[in-house]
Design an enzyme around this catalytic site. Structure first.
Site, PDB file in Angstrom:
ATOM      1  N   ASP A   3     -12.168  -6.765  -4.540  1.00 22.64           N
ATOM      2  CA  ASP A   3     -12.954  -5.557  -4.326  1.00 22.64           C
ATOM      3  C   ASP A   3     -13.281  -4.824  -5.629  1.00 22.64           C
ATOM      4  O   ASP A   3     -12.771  -5.159  -6.695  1.00 22.64           O
ATOM      5  CB  ASP A   3     -12.204  -4.618  -3.367  1.00 22.64           C
ATOM      6  CG  ASP A   3     -10.713  -4.513  -3.686  1.00 22.64           C
ATOM      7  OD1 ASP A   3     -10.322  -4.864  -4.808  1.00 22.64           O
ATOM      8  OD2 ASP A   3      -9.947  -4.086  -2.810  1.00 22.64           O
ATOM      9  N   ASN A  13      -1.903   1.916   4.828  1.00 19.51           N
ATOM     10  CA  ASN A  13      -2.416   1.896   6.202  1.00 19.51           C
ATOM     11  C   ASN A  13      -2.647   0.459   6.689  1.00 19.51           C
ATOM     12  O   ASN A  13      -3.365   0.229   7.642  1.00 19.51           O
ATOM     13  CB  ASN A  13      -3.708   2.724   6.318  1.00 19.51           C
ATOM     14  CG  ASN A  13      -4.818   2.188   5.418  1.00 19.51           C
ATOM     15  OD1 ASN A  13      -4.675   1.143   4.790  1.00 19.51           O
ATOM     16  ND2 ASN A  13      -5.929   2.906   5.365  1.00 19.51           N
ATOM     17  N   HIS A  72      -4.161  -1.920   5.028  1.00 11.37           N
ATOM     18  CA  HIS A  72      -5.402  -2.583   4.602  1.00 11.37           C
ATOM     19  C   HIS A  72      -5.116  -3.705   3.608  1.00 11.37           C
ATOM     20  O   HIS A  72      -4.105  -3.725   2.918  1.00 11.37           O
ATOM     21  CB  HIS A  72      -6.448  -1.585   4.072  1.00 11.37           C
ATOM     22  CG  HIS A  72      -6.209  -1.008   2.726  1.00 11.37           C
ATOM     23  ND1 HIS A  72      -6.654   0.254   2.365  1.00 11.37           N
ATOM     24  CD2 HIS A  72      -5.606  -1.498   1.630  1.00 11.37           C
ATOM     25  CE1 HIS A  72      -6.328   0.486   1.118  1.00 11.37           C
ATOM     26  NE2 HIS A  72      -5.693  -0.547   0.639  1.00 11.37           N
ATOM     27  N   GLU A  98     -10.567  -1.419   5.650  1.00 16.71           N
ATOM     28  CA  GLU A  98      -9.885  -0.281   6.245  1.00 16.71           C
ATOM     29  C   GLU A  98      -9.674  -0.477   7.755  1.00 16.71           C
ATOM     30  O   GLU A  98     -10.354  -1.294   8.384  1.00 16.71           O
ATOM     31  CB  GLU A  98     -10.718   0.982   5.991  1.00 16.71           C
ATOM     32  CG  GLU A  98     -10.829   1.363   4.516  1.00 16.71           C
ATOM     33  CD  GLU A  98      -9.573   2.016   3.941  1.00 16.71           C
ATOM     34  OE1 GLU A  98      -8.446   1.606   4.296  1.00 16.71           O
ATOM     35  OE2 GLU A  98      -9.725   2.939   3.122  1.00 16.71           O
TER      36      GLU A  98
HETATM   37  C1  GLP Z   1      -5.996  -0.686  -3.201  1.00 14.46           C
HETATM   38  C2  GLP Z   1      -6.568  -2.079  -3.350  1.00 14.46           C
HETATM   39  C3  GLP Z   1      -5.779  -3.081  -2.532  1.00 14.46           C
HETATM   40  C4  GLP Z   1      -4.304  -2.898  -2.792  1.00 14.46           C
HETATM   41  C5  GLP Z   1      -3.872  -1.531  -2.356  1.00 14.46           C
HETATM   42  C6  GLP Z   1      -2.403  -1.263  -2.542  1.00 14.46           C
HETATM   43  O1  GLP Z   1      -6.475  -0.020  -2.104  1.00 14.46           O
HETATM   44  N1  GLP Z   1      -7.936  -2.154  -2.972  1.00 14.46           N
HETATM   45  O2  GLP Z   1      -6.207  -4.390  -2.828  1.00 14.46           O
HETATM   46  O3  GLP Z   1      -3.561  -3.878  -2.118  1.00 14.46           O
HETATM   47  O4  GLP Z   1      -4.593  -0.602  -3.151  1.00 14.46           O
HETATM   48  O5  GLP Z   1      -2.192  -0.875  -3.857  1.00 14.46           O
HETATM   49  P1  GLP Z   1      -0.782  -0.702  -4.523  1.00 14.46           P
HETATM   50  O6  GLP Z   1      -0.332  -2.065  -4.846  1.00 14.46           O
HETATM   51  O7  GLP Z   1      -1.068   0.099  -5.768  1.00 14.46           O
HETATM   52  O8  GLP Z   1       0.085   0.018  -3.562  1.00 14.46           O
END
Ligand code: GLP
Length: 243
Positions: free
Chosen positions: A67, A136, A138, A143
């Site tokens: 993304d 959440n 995702h 989402e």
């Molecule tokens: C973002 C990214 C995800 C990632 C998520 C969790 O939203 N788009 O790909 O998995 O954050 O991030 P973190 O590893 O910092 O908790």
């Protein structure tokens, strides 16, 4: 689903990096799907270390990231393009033309998304997809509520996600409200999926993903339907998995 319980974040990172390096050794011209966020940073650090020792060669590897924020330039330190260059691409011998991230500056959402789907198709599919897990549930920026059939699409980020990612920005107003993300359909087509999860604050999301109902409300729950998913999670993240 295979769950590998790691002692701590460092152990989780090394175990995940081991799986990725095995993939690269077994198939030097593999296609790897990459994730951003704080969780995979230790995994990337470990891969860089092994590359520097001469144990890993990225020369023929192709990468496809999940993304990118919409409207954020490649040179903006908040962009995922910048993140990947900073954490991995500039530190190993990967060919930049083989690295792919959605074009956050393409204002034509339809064009940006279809072009990315074309790239995924042209690469011949993903051999190994690395994923983090949002609070959440995702994956990528898919989402809650998104159809599992979705391909690359434009996302309006939820308030929960904006809050969770605020730590990377000066304040909440600066967090972009939209992003382009690879869809669940492409993620599920990856031959192998590795999910890294760390910390108590992810325990409920991991429980829902692994033990809960398969529902678009918890996007990661779809992984229960994939035949080769390995979750590498530390003790804290696993704390709600015991029966
Ligand atoms: C973002 C990214 C995800 C990632 C998520 C969790 O939203 N788009 O790909 O998995 O954050 O991030 P973190 O590893 O910092 O908790």
């Amino acid at each position: 689903m295979k769950i590998i319980r790691a002692k701590d974040y460092y152990d989780m990172s090394r175990k995940a990096a081991n799986i990725i390096s095995a993939q690269i050794i077994m198939k030097p011209d593999c296609v790897i799907g990459l994730a951003t966020g704080s969780t995979p940073i230790g995994t990337y650090d470990q891969l860089v270390e092994w590359y520097k020792k001469g144990d890993l060669d990225f020369a023929q590897v192709t990468t496809i990231n999940l993304d990118e924020y919409r409207g954020v330039t490649k040179d903006d330190p908040h962009s995922y393009y910048y993140f990947m260059r900073d954490k991995l691409f500039s530190k190993v011998n990967i060919d930049p033309t083989r690295t792919h991230i959605p074009d956050g500056m393409d204002e034509d959402a339809e064009h940006a998304c279809r072009s990315y789907d074309e790239i995924i198709k042209r690469c011949g599919g993903i051999d190994l997809q690395l994923l983090g897990l949002g609070h959440n549930g995702h994956i990528g920026f898919n989402e809650p509520g998104t159809a599992f059939e979705a391909q690359t699409h434009l996302v309006n980020l939820t308030e929960t996600t904006k809050k969770a990612n605020q730590r990377f920005f000066e304040n909440e107003e600066n967090v972009p409200s939209q992003a382009y993300t690879m869809g669940i359909k492409s993620i599920m087509q990856a031959k192998k999926i590795v999910v890294v999860v760390s910390g108590q604050d992810k325990a409920e999301a991991l429980r829902a993903a692994v033990k809960g109902a398969i529902t678009p409300n918890v996007q990661a729950s779809v992984l229960q339907l994939h035949n080769d998913v390995t979750i590498v999670a530390d003790v804290e993240a696993c704390s709600l998995l015991e029966d």
